[in-house]
Design a protein around this motif. Structure first.
Motif, mmCIF file in Angstrom:
data_model
loop_
_atom_site.group_PDB
_atom_site.id
_atom_site.type_symbol
_atom_site.label_atom_id
_atom_site.label_comp_id
_atom_site.label_asym_id
_atom_site.label_seq_id
_atom_site.Cartn_x
_atom_site.Cartn_y
_atom_site.Cartn_z
ATOM 1 N N LEU A 19 39.234 -54.074 -34.679
ATOM 2 C CA LEU A 19 38.037 -53.645 -33.946
ATOM 3 C C LEU A 19 38.384 -53.300 -32.493
ATOM 4 C CD1 LEU A 19 35.425 -56.231 -35.297
ATOM 5 C CD2 LEU A 19 35.533 -53.785 -35.810
ATOM 6 N N LEU A 20 39.260 -54.115 -31.892
ATOM 7 C CA LEU A 20 39.698 -53.850 -30.517
ATOM 8 C C LEU A 20 40.431 -52.511 -30.442
ATOM 9 C CD1 LEU A 20 40.115 -54.922 -27.581
ATOM 10 C CD2 LEU A 20 42.271 -55.917 -28.386
ATOM 11 N N PHE A 21 41.272 -52.258 -31.417
ATOM 12 C CA PHE A 21 42.021 -51.003 -31.493
ATOM 13 C C PHE A 21 41.076 -49.804 -31.589
ATOM 14 C CE2 PHE A 21 43.812 -47.770 -34.342
ATOM 15 C CZ PHE A 21 44.943 -47.388 -33.633
ATOM 16 N N LEU A 22 40.077 -49.896 -32.458
ATOM 17 C CA LEU A 22 39.129 -48.794 -32.657
ATOM 18 C C LEU A 22 38.285 -48.560 -31.409
ATOM 19 C CD1 LEU A 22 37.932 -49.503 -36.311
ATOM 20 C CD2 LEU A 22 39.428 -47.651 -35.552
ATOM 21 N N CYS A 23 37.786 -49.642 -30.827
ATOM 22 C CA CYS A 23 36.933 -49.516 -29.631
ATOM 23 C C CYS A 23 37.704 -48.879 -28.473
ATOM 24 C CB CYS A 23 36.410 -50.887 -29.209
ATOM 25 S SG CYS A 23 35.154 -51.554 -30.312
ATOM 26 N N PHE A 26 38.259 -45.081 -29.133
ATOM 27 C CA PHE A 26 37.060 -44.258 -28.931
ATOM 28 C C PHE A 26 36.680 -44.163 -27.452
ATOM 29 C CE2 PHE A 26 35.941 -45.460 -33.490
ATOM 30 C CZ PHE A 26 36.452 -44.266 -33.988
ATOM 31 N N LEU A 27 36.852 -45.256 -26.724
ATOM 32 C CA LEU A 27 36.526 -45.229 -25.293
ATOM 33 C C LEU A 27 37.454 -44.291 -24.528
ATOM 34 C CD1 LEU A 27 35.773 -49.004 -24.604
ATOM 35 C CD2 LEU A 27 34.151 -47.109 -24.455
ATOM 36 N N LEU A 274 45.884 -38.709 -31.787
ATOM 37 C CA LEU A 274 46.955 -38.898 -30.806
ATOM 38 C C LEU A 274 46.809 -40.217 -30.049
ATOM 39 C CD1 LEU A 274 47.200 -35.268 -29.381
ATOM 40 C CD2 LEU A 274 48.827 -36.416 -30.875
ATOM 41 N N VAL A 275 45.587 -40.536 -29.639
ATOM 42 C CA VAL A 275 45.354 -41.788 -28.907
ATOM 43 C C VAL A 275 45.615 -42.992 -29.803
ATOM 44 C CG1 VAL A 275 43.628 -43.191 -27.720
ATOM 45 C CG2 VAL A 275 43.709 -40.727 -27.318
ATOM 46 N N SER A 276 45.111 -42.938 -31.028
ATOM 47 C CA SER A 276 45.309 -44.059 -31.955
ATOM 48 C C SER A 276 46.787 -44.235 -32.277
ATOM 49 C CB SER A 276 44.505 -43.842 -33.241
ATOM 50 O OG SER A 276 44.898 -42.645 -33.878
ATOM 51 N N LEU A 277 47.526 -43.132 -32.341
ATOM 52 C CA LEU A 277 48.965 -43.215 -32.599
ATOM 53 C C LEU A 277 49.679 -43.933 -31.455
ATOM 54 C CD1 LEU A 277 51.086 -42.259 -34.688
ATOM 55 C CD2 LEU A 277 51.436 -40.237 -33.263
ATOM 56 N N ALA A 278 49.305 -43.593 -30.225
ATOM 57 C CA ALA A 278 49.927 -44.241 -29.056
ATOM 58 C C ALA A 278 49.602 -45.733 -29.014
ATOM 59 C CB ALA A 278 49.451 -43.558 -27.778
ATOM 60 N N ASN A 306 43.753 -53.551 -19.726
ATOM 61 C CA ASN A 306 44.434 -52.979 -18.562
ATOM 62 C C ASN A 306 44.833 -51.529 -18.792
ATOM 63 O OD1 ASN A 306 45.154 -54.924 -16.169
ATOM 64 N ND2 ASN A 306 45.169 -56.172 -18.009
ATOM 65 N N VAL A 307 45.254 -51.212 -20.015
ATOM 66 C CA VAL A 307 45.575 -49.820 -20.335
ATOM 67 C C VAL A 307 44.330 -48.945 -20.164
ATOM 68 C CG1 VAL A 307 46.243 -48.235 -22.185
ATOM 69 C CG2 VAL A 307 47.479 -50.399 -21.880
ATOM 70 N N PHE A 308 43.211 -49.403 -20.728
ATOM 71 C CA PHE A 308 41.962 -48.643 -20.617
ATOM 72 C C PHE A 308 41.494 -48.547 -19.165
ATOM 73 C CE2 PHE A 308 37.300 -48.828 -20.255
ATOM 74 C CZ PHE A 308 36.990 -47.582 -20.779
ATOM 75 N N LEU A 309 41.643 -49.643 -18.399
ATOM 76 C CA LEU A 309 41.186 -49.653 -17.006
ATOM 77 C C LEU A 309 41.923 -48.604 -16.178
ATOM 78 C CD1 LEU A 309 39.413 -51.073 -14.866
ATOM 79 C CD2 LEU A 309 41.338 -52.617 -14.440
ATOM 80 N N MET A 310 43.224 -48.487 -16.361
ATOM 81 C CA MET A 310 43.994 -47.488 -15.613
ATOM 82 C C MET A 310 43.559 -46.068 -15.977
ATOM 83 S SD MET A 310 45.935 -48.583 -13.341
ATOM 84 C CE MET A 310 46.116 -50.267 -12.757
#
Length: 682
Positions: A19-23, A26-27, A274-278, A306-310
């Motif tokens: 779920l964390l991966f999917l959220c 998508f964000l 591409l994002v999900s692959l990374a 932290n990845v999302f925050l940057m």
């Protein structure tokens, strides 16, 4: 149904990560720019590297930003200024002039002279109100066209120079009087008109801006068309100004056509892949090389956050003004991950984040090169983050790398430094300074996510802390033993490249459970009375092994982090309280070994394994009689070899080579502690 619920419960950790991966995916995709990507890369003045390019469809050639700006400037310079006329003012002024003329000139003047002066005054007034007198000063070009409105109807056209300004009244009077040869009366006329002349024109800003906007709306943003199939550029041909503008026009048209409603979902799907692959690569890295991190949902959440925050912060900056993109301190990311985890994880997560940012930022290749190099420098240079000087040195190195790399890229693109944008260096310096924010950020993360960094470990290593002071008061022998073990553990950790600060802190707190029953441990017995003499071997063993559980309880009450509590849990592993076990064996034939064993678990890291070795060696070294170098070597070898035979290090990622290095350190340290002194004469 019950089996399904049980299965969900057993796999709840994996479900959470999914779920964390999917959220997160998508964000991040939501933050991406809402346009397709042009498949060709090109630069002005550089050879075209791709195949021969023909126009794939009809499109208009867009004007460059410079051309548009020039047209707007021309329209602004030539736009009409509108002034509103008060037509009652001129009549009122002439009436007052007639009334006050006699008071301005002496009665002794001849009638013919007086009549002549009166007509000159009327000529001056006509000059004033030919177009009108302004109510205030305006900073417009004298050649600007004007229109005078009377009741919103255009009455007269002209130029701004035709209007009379407040500071021009005197000069107009003097000019006309000089022409008529009547300069001796300029004081009289100046005094007269000072009271009489009134402004009759007011600048209409809203009407002027409306007219200006109407002219702007007429600007054509395209000049000419390119027909489908027309040759745009051949391979190897240098991109000149005209071709560059055609290519930019094609790119803009292509991206607008690709991001149509019919293709929106497909492009969104491609971005998501591409994002999900990374992010999947990041998860697989954790699963394969950092299993202890992967199993901890809090730590995985921390990394993804932290990845999302940057990416989020960078997106905000790019949307505001892309020239500030380098102000975002991306190098904070590897610093934070290194502080809480390790350098390898920090660098891997940093590279993944920079690759994702390549979809958002302009000049993505240059940006990614600079940020990856800066991240590598951050990882290689920053050690012992809790030392403030190290952080400042690292910030200086990061800033230098940014400046050097940008300088090199600019020369490659432009061929010279004549037009270099020195302002970029300011952004690099600001980015470096912003990196210093990592210290308070680490503190905040420790409180929010319950993680522990070397900065907190440094605070915990202070022997004046409340808990260690209590240990020194209640169990002074244990406190002294812990200090010795801490010194041995720190030296051993440094020898094999483990976390020396963590090993030291773990050693300082590993025996705090002995505070509950301090006199039952020999190092705290200051008299010849031993309370174990009145207990059975089982009861004594229960008290001895119980200090592990007591230590965990005390640590939790005092909010010690789990990384430190792990040392309390594991410092004896599943070893046996050998003295009381053998004593019981001498008295009884049937002895259950588990009654004399520590609860465990066994050490599961290099640092906890180091503590077990150092603790056992330091404690047992007190029993050495007449220590010599040979005795110490055999003693250390014997104790650690028994721990290896007992399988105490099977769960720790420590090698035999590293164990040999630790043995060497312990032998050297103990030899220094027990060195012989010469006997001094009395």
């Amino acid at each position: 149904m019950e089996d399904f619920i049980n299965k969900l419960y057993r796999n709840h950790s994996l479900i959470y990560k999914g779920l964390l991966f999917l959220c997160t995916t998508f964000l991040i995709v939501y933050l991406f720019p809402k346009s397709g990507k042009f498949k060709y890369n090109f630069e002005k003045g550089k050879p075209w590297q791709s195949e021969v390019l023909l126009a794939p469809f009809n499109f208009a050639i867009q004007k460059s930003d410079e051309e548009i700006a020039l047209e707007k400037k021309t329209i602004e310079d030539n736009s009409i200024l509108y002034f509103v006329l008060d037509n009652t003012v001129e009549t009122e002024v002439k009436k007052q002039y007639k009334q006050q003329f006699k008071t301005a000139f002496p009665d002794s003047l001849l009638k013919r002279t007086s009549t002549n002066l009166y007509k000159v005054g009327e000529e001056i007034l006509s000059e004033f109100y030919a177009f009108g007198v302004l109510s205030e000063s305006y900073d417009f070009n004298e050649g600007r066209a004007i229109a005078i409105l009377d009741n919103r109807v255009k009455k007269q056209d002209g130029f701004f120079s035709d209007l009379v300004k407040q500071d021009e009244v005197t000069s107009i009077i003097n000019t006309i009087l000089q022409k008529q040869g009547l300069t001796q009366y300029k004081t009289n006329f100046a005094s007269l008109f000072f009271d009489v002349v009134k402004p009759n024109l007011v600048y209409d800003k809203s009407f002027t801006e409306k007219g200006f906007q109407e002219e702007l709306n007429k600007i054509a943003y395209a000049r000419g068309n390119v027909e489908k199939g027309t040759l745009i550029i051949s391979k190897g041909e240098v991109v000149d100004n005209e071709q560059y503008q055609i290519l930019k026009s094609l790119q803009s048209e292509y991206e607008s056509q690709v991001w149509s409603k019919s293709n929106y979902n497909w492009i969104l799907f491609a971005y998501t892949l591409l994002v999900s692959l990374a992010l999947l690569m990041l998860l697989l890295f954790l699963r394969k090389y950092r299993d202890e991190v992967f199993e901890n949902n809090t730590k995985v959440t921390f990394i993804f956050f932290n990845v999302f925050l940057m990416i989020f912060i960078t997106t905000l900056i790019v949307n505001y003004n892309s020239k500030f993109v380098y102000v975002v301190p991306i190098c904070i990311l590897p610093l934070i991950f290194k502080a809480f985890f390790d350098a390898r994880l920090g660098l891997f997560a940093h590279v993944i984040t920079v690759l994702l940012l390549g979809f958002i930022v302009p000049n993505s290749y240059e940006y990614m090169f600079l940020q990856i190099i800066a991240g590598i420098v951050t990882i290689l240079t920053v050690s012992e983050l809790y030392k403030r000087a190290n952080l400042f040195i690292s910030v200086g190195q990061i800033t230098s790398i940014y400046i050097i790399a940008y300088f090199a890229f600019f020369i490659i693109h432009e061929g010279s430094i004549d037009t270099i944008n020195w302002e970029m260096f300011i952004w690099f310096v600001l980015s470096g300074l912003a990196t210093l924010f990592v210290q308070p950020l680490i503190y905040a993360y420790e409180k929010i996510f319950g993680l522990v960094s070397d900065v907190s470990l440094l605070e915990l290593s202070d022997t004046n802390s409340k808990l260690l002071k209590e240990l020194s008061n209640k169990a002074p022998g244990t406190f002294h033993h812990s200090l010795n073990v801490a010194n041995l553990a720190e030296a051993s950790a440094n020898e094999i490249g483990a976390n020396a600060m963590l090993a030291r802190v773990g050693a300082l707190y590993h025996d705090i459970g002995k505070m509950k029953n301090p006199t039952y441990f020999i190092e705290n017995q200051s008299t010849a009375i031993n309370p174990h003499d009145e207990l059975s071997s089982k009861e004594s063993a229960r008290i001895i092994t119980g200090h592990v559980i007591d230590g965990i309880e005390i640590a939790k009450r005092n909010n010690l982090p789990d990384r430190v509590i792990d040392f309390i849990r594991t410092h004896h592993g599943t070893s046996v309280v050998y003295y009381f076990y053998m004593k019981e064996k001498n008295d009884f034939d049937d002895v259950d070994k588990t009654d004399f064993s520590y609860p465990g678990p066994k050490p599961f890291s290099k640092e906890t394994a180091i503590l077990m070795m150092c603790d056992s060696v330091e404690a047992a070294s007190k029993s050495l009689k007449d220590p010599t170098s040979t005795k110490i070597d055999a003693f250390v070898e014997n104790i650690i070899d028994k721990q290896i035979e007992g399988g105490q290090f099977l769960n720790a990622n420590i090698t035999f080579k590293e164990i040999q290095s630790i043995k060497k350190v312990l032998k050297h340290k103990l030899a220094n502690i027990y060195h012989l002194r010469i006997e001094y004469p009395e």
